[in-house]
Design a protein around this motif. Structure first.
Motif, mmCIF file in Angstrom:
data_model
loop_
_atom_site.group_PDB
_atom_site.id
_atom_site.type_symbol
_atom_site.label_atom_id
_atom_site.label_comp_id
_atom_site.label_asym_id
_atom_site.label_seq_id
_atom_site.Cartn_x
_atom_site.Cartn_y
_atom_site.Cartn_z
ATOM 1 N N UNK A 140 -62.277 -21.046 37.779
ATOM 2 C CA UNK A 140 -61.461 -19.892 37.311
ATOM 3 C C UNK A 140 -60.055 -20.188 37.069
ATOM 4 N N UNK A 141 -59.378 -20.089 35.966
ATOM 5 C CA UNK A 141 -58.029 -20.628 35.611
ATOM 6 C C UNK A 141 -56.916 -19.538 36.030
ATOM 7 N N UNK A 142 -57.254 -18.536 36.880
ATOM 8 C CA UNK A 142 -56.098 -17.537 36.892
ATOM 9 C C UNK A 142 -54.700 -17.977 37.314
ATOM 10 N N UNK A 143 -54.720 -18.976 38.311
ATOM 11 C CA UNK A 143 -53.476 -19.430 38.779
ATOM 12 C C UNK A 143 -52.718 -20.186 37.537
ATOM 13 N N UNK A 144 -53.490 -21.015 36.739
ATOM 14 C CA UNK A 144 -52.724 -21.788 35.744
ATOM 15 C C UNK A 144 -52.254 -20.661 34.754
ATOM 16 N N UNK A 145 -53.110 -19.431 34.409
ATOM 17 C CA UNK A 145 -52.737 -18.457 33.486
ATOM 18 C C UNK A 145 -51.439 -17.677 33.883
ATOM 19 N N UNK A 146 -51.259 -17.376 35.145
ATOM 20 C CA UNK A 146 -50.354 -16.422 35.520
ATOM 21 C C UNK A 146 -48.779 -17.287 35.529
ATOM 22 N N UNK A 147 -49.057 -18.800 36.128
ATOM 23 C CA UNK A 147 -47.923 -19.520 36.308
ATOM 24 C C UNK A 147 -47.500 -19.661 34.762
ATOM 25 N N UNK A 148 -48.316 -19.714 33.692
ATOM 26 C CA UNK A 148 -47.912 -19.950 32.392
ATOM 27 C C UNK A 148 -47.054 -18.539 32.005
ATOM 28 N N UNK A 149 -47.363 -17.529 32.440
ATOM 29 C CA UNK A 149 -46.703 -16.216 32.021
ATOM 30 C C UNK A 149 -45.376 -16.687 32.880
ATOM 31 N N UNK A 150 -45.206 -17.172 33.845
ATOM 32 C CA UNK A 150 -43.864 -17.200 34.544
ATOM 33 C C UNK A 150 -43.070 -18.198 33.978
#
Ligand code: S3P
Length: 435
Positions: A201-211
């Motif tokens: 799952x890519x959630x770390x990547x996704x949330x870092x992108x938001x930041x």
């Protein structure tokens, strides 16, 4: 049906389940939204957070490290986070993650990046779960980190700081390991790369992108690679989408209980999380996915017959948390379903190969546990008057679904049901509202 907060619940068989509903905010995304906003420089607003105990533990841990965490009154799931621009305070006491494997592993990565001493503890189940998978790479990055049995188990003690980036290929497919290493990489010298043979799952990547710090990512036939460089994070606003792993219980219940039709609204169906939908599709389930955004959808599930299938290889990380309830679906299907390459099930909140097999067998299902999975022969399961969730929230909810589907108006008393409060305190209320 008995109270969801109790240690045991009495679940009555039968349905139908009808109507539209929502599930709690995704648990994996909620942990990361809190952690990344806690490391950002300023005020973030997050809505739709998971209301379970696991995510509350991550919030409490961050608060103990000086992160501002305000929940406006009467707004369950909304939080305003004041981040500390990558520099946390040294916590005065051990951080207690409760039952959350995600919290202890992700927070180990964060702690490794801090010039501080951090002690991480949890409940009995967390203290049995393998920790060397994060301790190893964090040591390679230069953290002084230890735990019971040479770092294999919690409590975990971290003396962080002075990290350097690494190029790491985890031996197990684990989004938690990827997250721990990437979070540590935010304050390491040089680049930090994680290479996965099977993408998780890519959630770390996704949330870092938001930041404002989308990592470099490459995904090809050779596998998946993600790279981060150190640097600041911007505050952000986000709404956490519905948890697909929770939606799976309602979807399988609707498919199994005659006369049911359920719509689960606004579910995350992005990379690494929609595997259970593909499995159910192969089983012939009447499930329709109506996109509502790039990674979200309403999922419509109707009752209908199922056939057996095989779940193995690269598909497993995409549905690992759903296997207990997929095994329940398999128990009602025509033919045999094989779950393989899923040895990770043995080190979840319970040994899910052993616990799921034992409880399905109690319902008269022919099931063969294997070292790395289970084989379920479909049939006509009958409600067990007594069942045990072994303190595992997903086993508890899977057994409730099995009881509903077994029909006949019988009741099943499920021991250890209080564990659902770690991820979905309102699960039984939602079922009742649909019935
Ligand atoms: C999670 C990853 C998965 C999953 C767990 C949550 C996460 O575990 O089973 O419920 O949030 O990263 P692994 O990464 O250990 O496979």
């Amino acid at each position: 049906m008995g109270g969801p907060a109790g240690v045991r619940a009495v679940v009555r068989a039968g349905g139908p389940l009808r109507g539209a509903t929502r599930v709690p905010g995704d648990k994996s995304i909620s942990h990361r939204a809190l952690i990344v906003s806690g490391l950002a420089a300023g005020r973030s607003e997050i809505d739709g957070l998971s209301t379970g105990d696991d995510v509350r533990r991550t919030a409490e841990a961050l608060r103990a490290c000086g992160v501002g965490m305000e929940a406006p009154e009467g707004s369950a799931g909304r939080v305003v986070v004041t981040g500390r621009a990558l520099e946390l305070l040294e916590p005065e006491r051990p951080l207690d993650v409760g039952n959350s494997g995600t919290a202890i592993r992700l927070l180990s990565g964060v702690a490794a990046s801090q010039d501080a001493l951090t002690v991480l503890v949890g409940d009995e189940s967390v203290h049995r779960r393998p920790m060397e998978r994060v301790v190893g790479p964090l040591r390679e990055m230069g953290a002084r980190i230890d735990g019971r049995e040479g770092g294999r188990f919690a409590p975990i003690v971290v003396r962080g700081g002075g990290l350097h980036g690494i190029d790491y290929s985890p031996p197990v497919a684990s989004a938690q390991v990827k997250a721990a290493v990437l979070l540590a990489g935010l304050r390491a010298e040089g680049e930090t790369t994680v290479r996965e043979r099977v993408a998780t799952r890519r959630h770390t990547e996704e949330v870092l992108a938001l930041a404002g710090r989308a990592p470099w990512v490459e995904h090809g036939p050779g596998g998946y690679a993600v790279r981060i460089t150190p640097g600041p994070l911007e505050p952000f606003e986000m709404r956490v989408p519905g948890d697909p792993s929770q939606a799976a219980f309602l979807v399988v219940a609707a498919v199994l209980v005659p006369g049911s039709e359920v719509v689960v609204e606004n579910v995350y169906v992005g990379p690494g999380r929609a595997g259970f939908l593909s499995v159910l599709e192969r089983m012939g389930a009447d499930v329709t996915v109506v996109p509502t955004g790039p990674t979200t959808a309403d999922v419509v599930a109707r009752h209908g017959p199922l056939v057996g299938t095989e779940v193995r290889g690269a598909e497993v990380p995409d549905c690992i948390d759903e296997i207990p309830v997929l095994a329940v679906a398999a128990a009602f299907a025509e033919g045999t379903t094989v779950f393989a390459d899923a040895a990770e099930l043995r080190v979840k909140e319970s040994d899910r190969i052993a616990t799921t097999s034992a409880e399905l067998a109690r319902m008269g299902v022919s099931v063969e546990p294997a070292l790395d999975g289970l084989v379920v022969h479909g049939g006509r399961p009958r409600p067990a008057s007594r069942a045990s969730a072994y303190g595992d929230h997903r086993v508890a909810m899977a057994l409730a679904v099995a009881t509903l589907a077994a029909g006949g108006g019988a009741t099943s008393e499920i021991e250890g049901f209080g564990s659902v409060s770690t991820s979905w305190p309102g699960f039984l209320d939602t079922i009742e509202a649909l019935r």
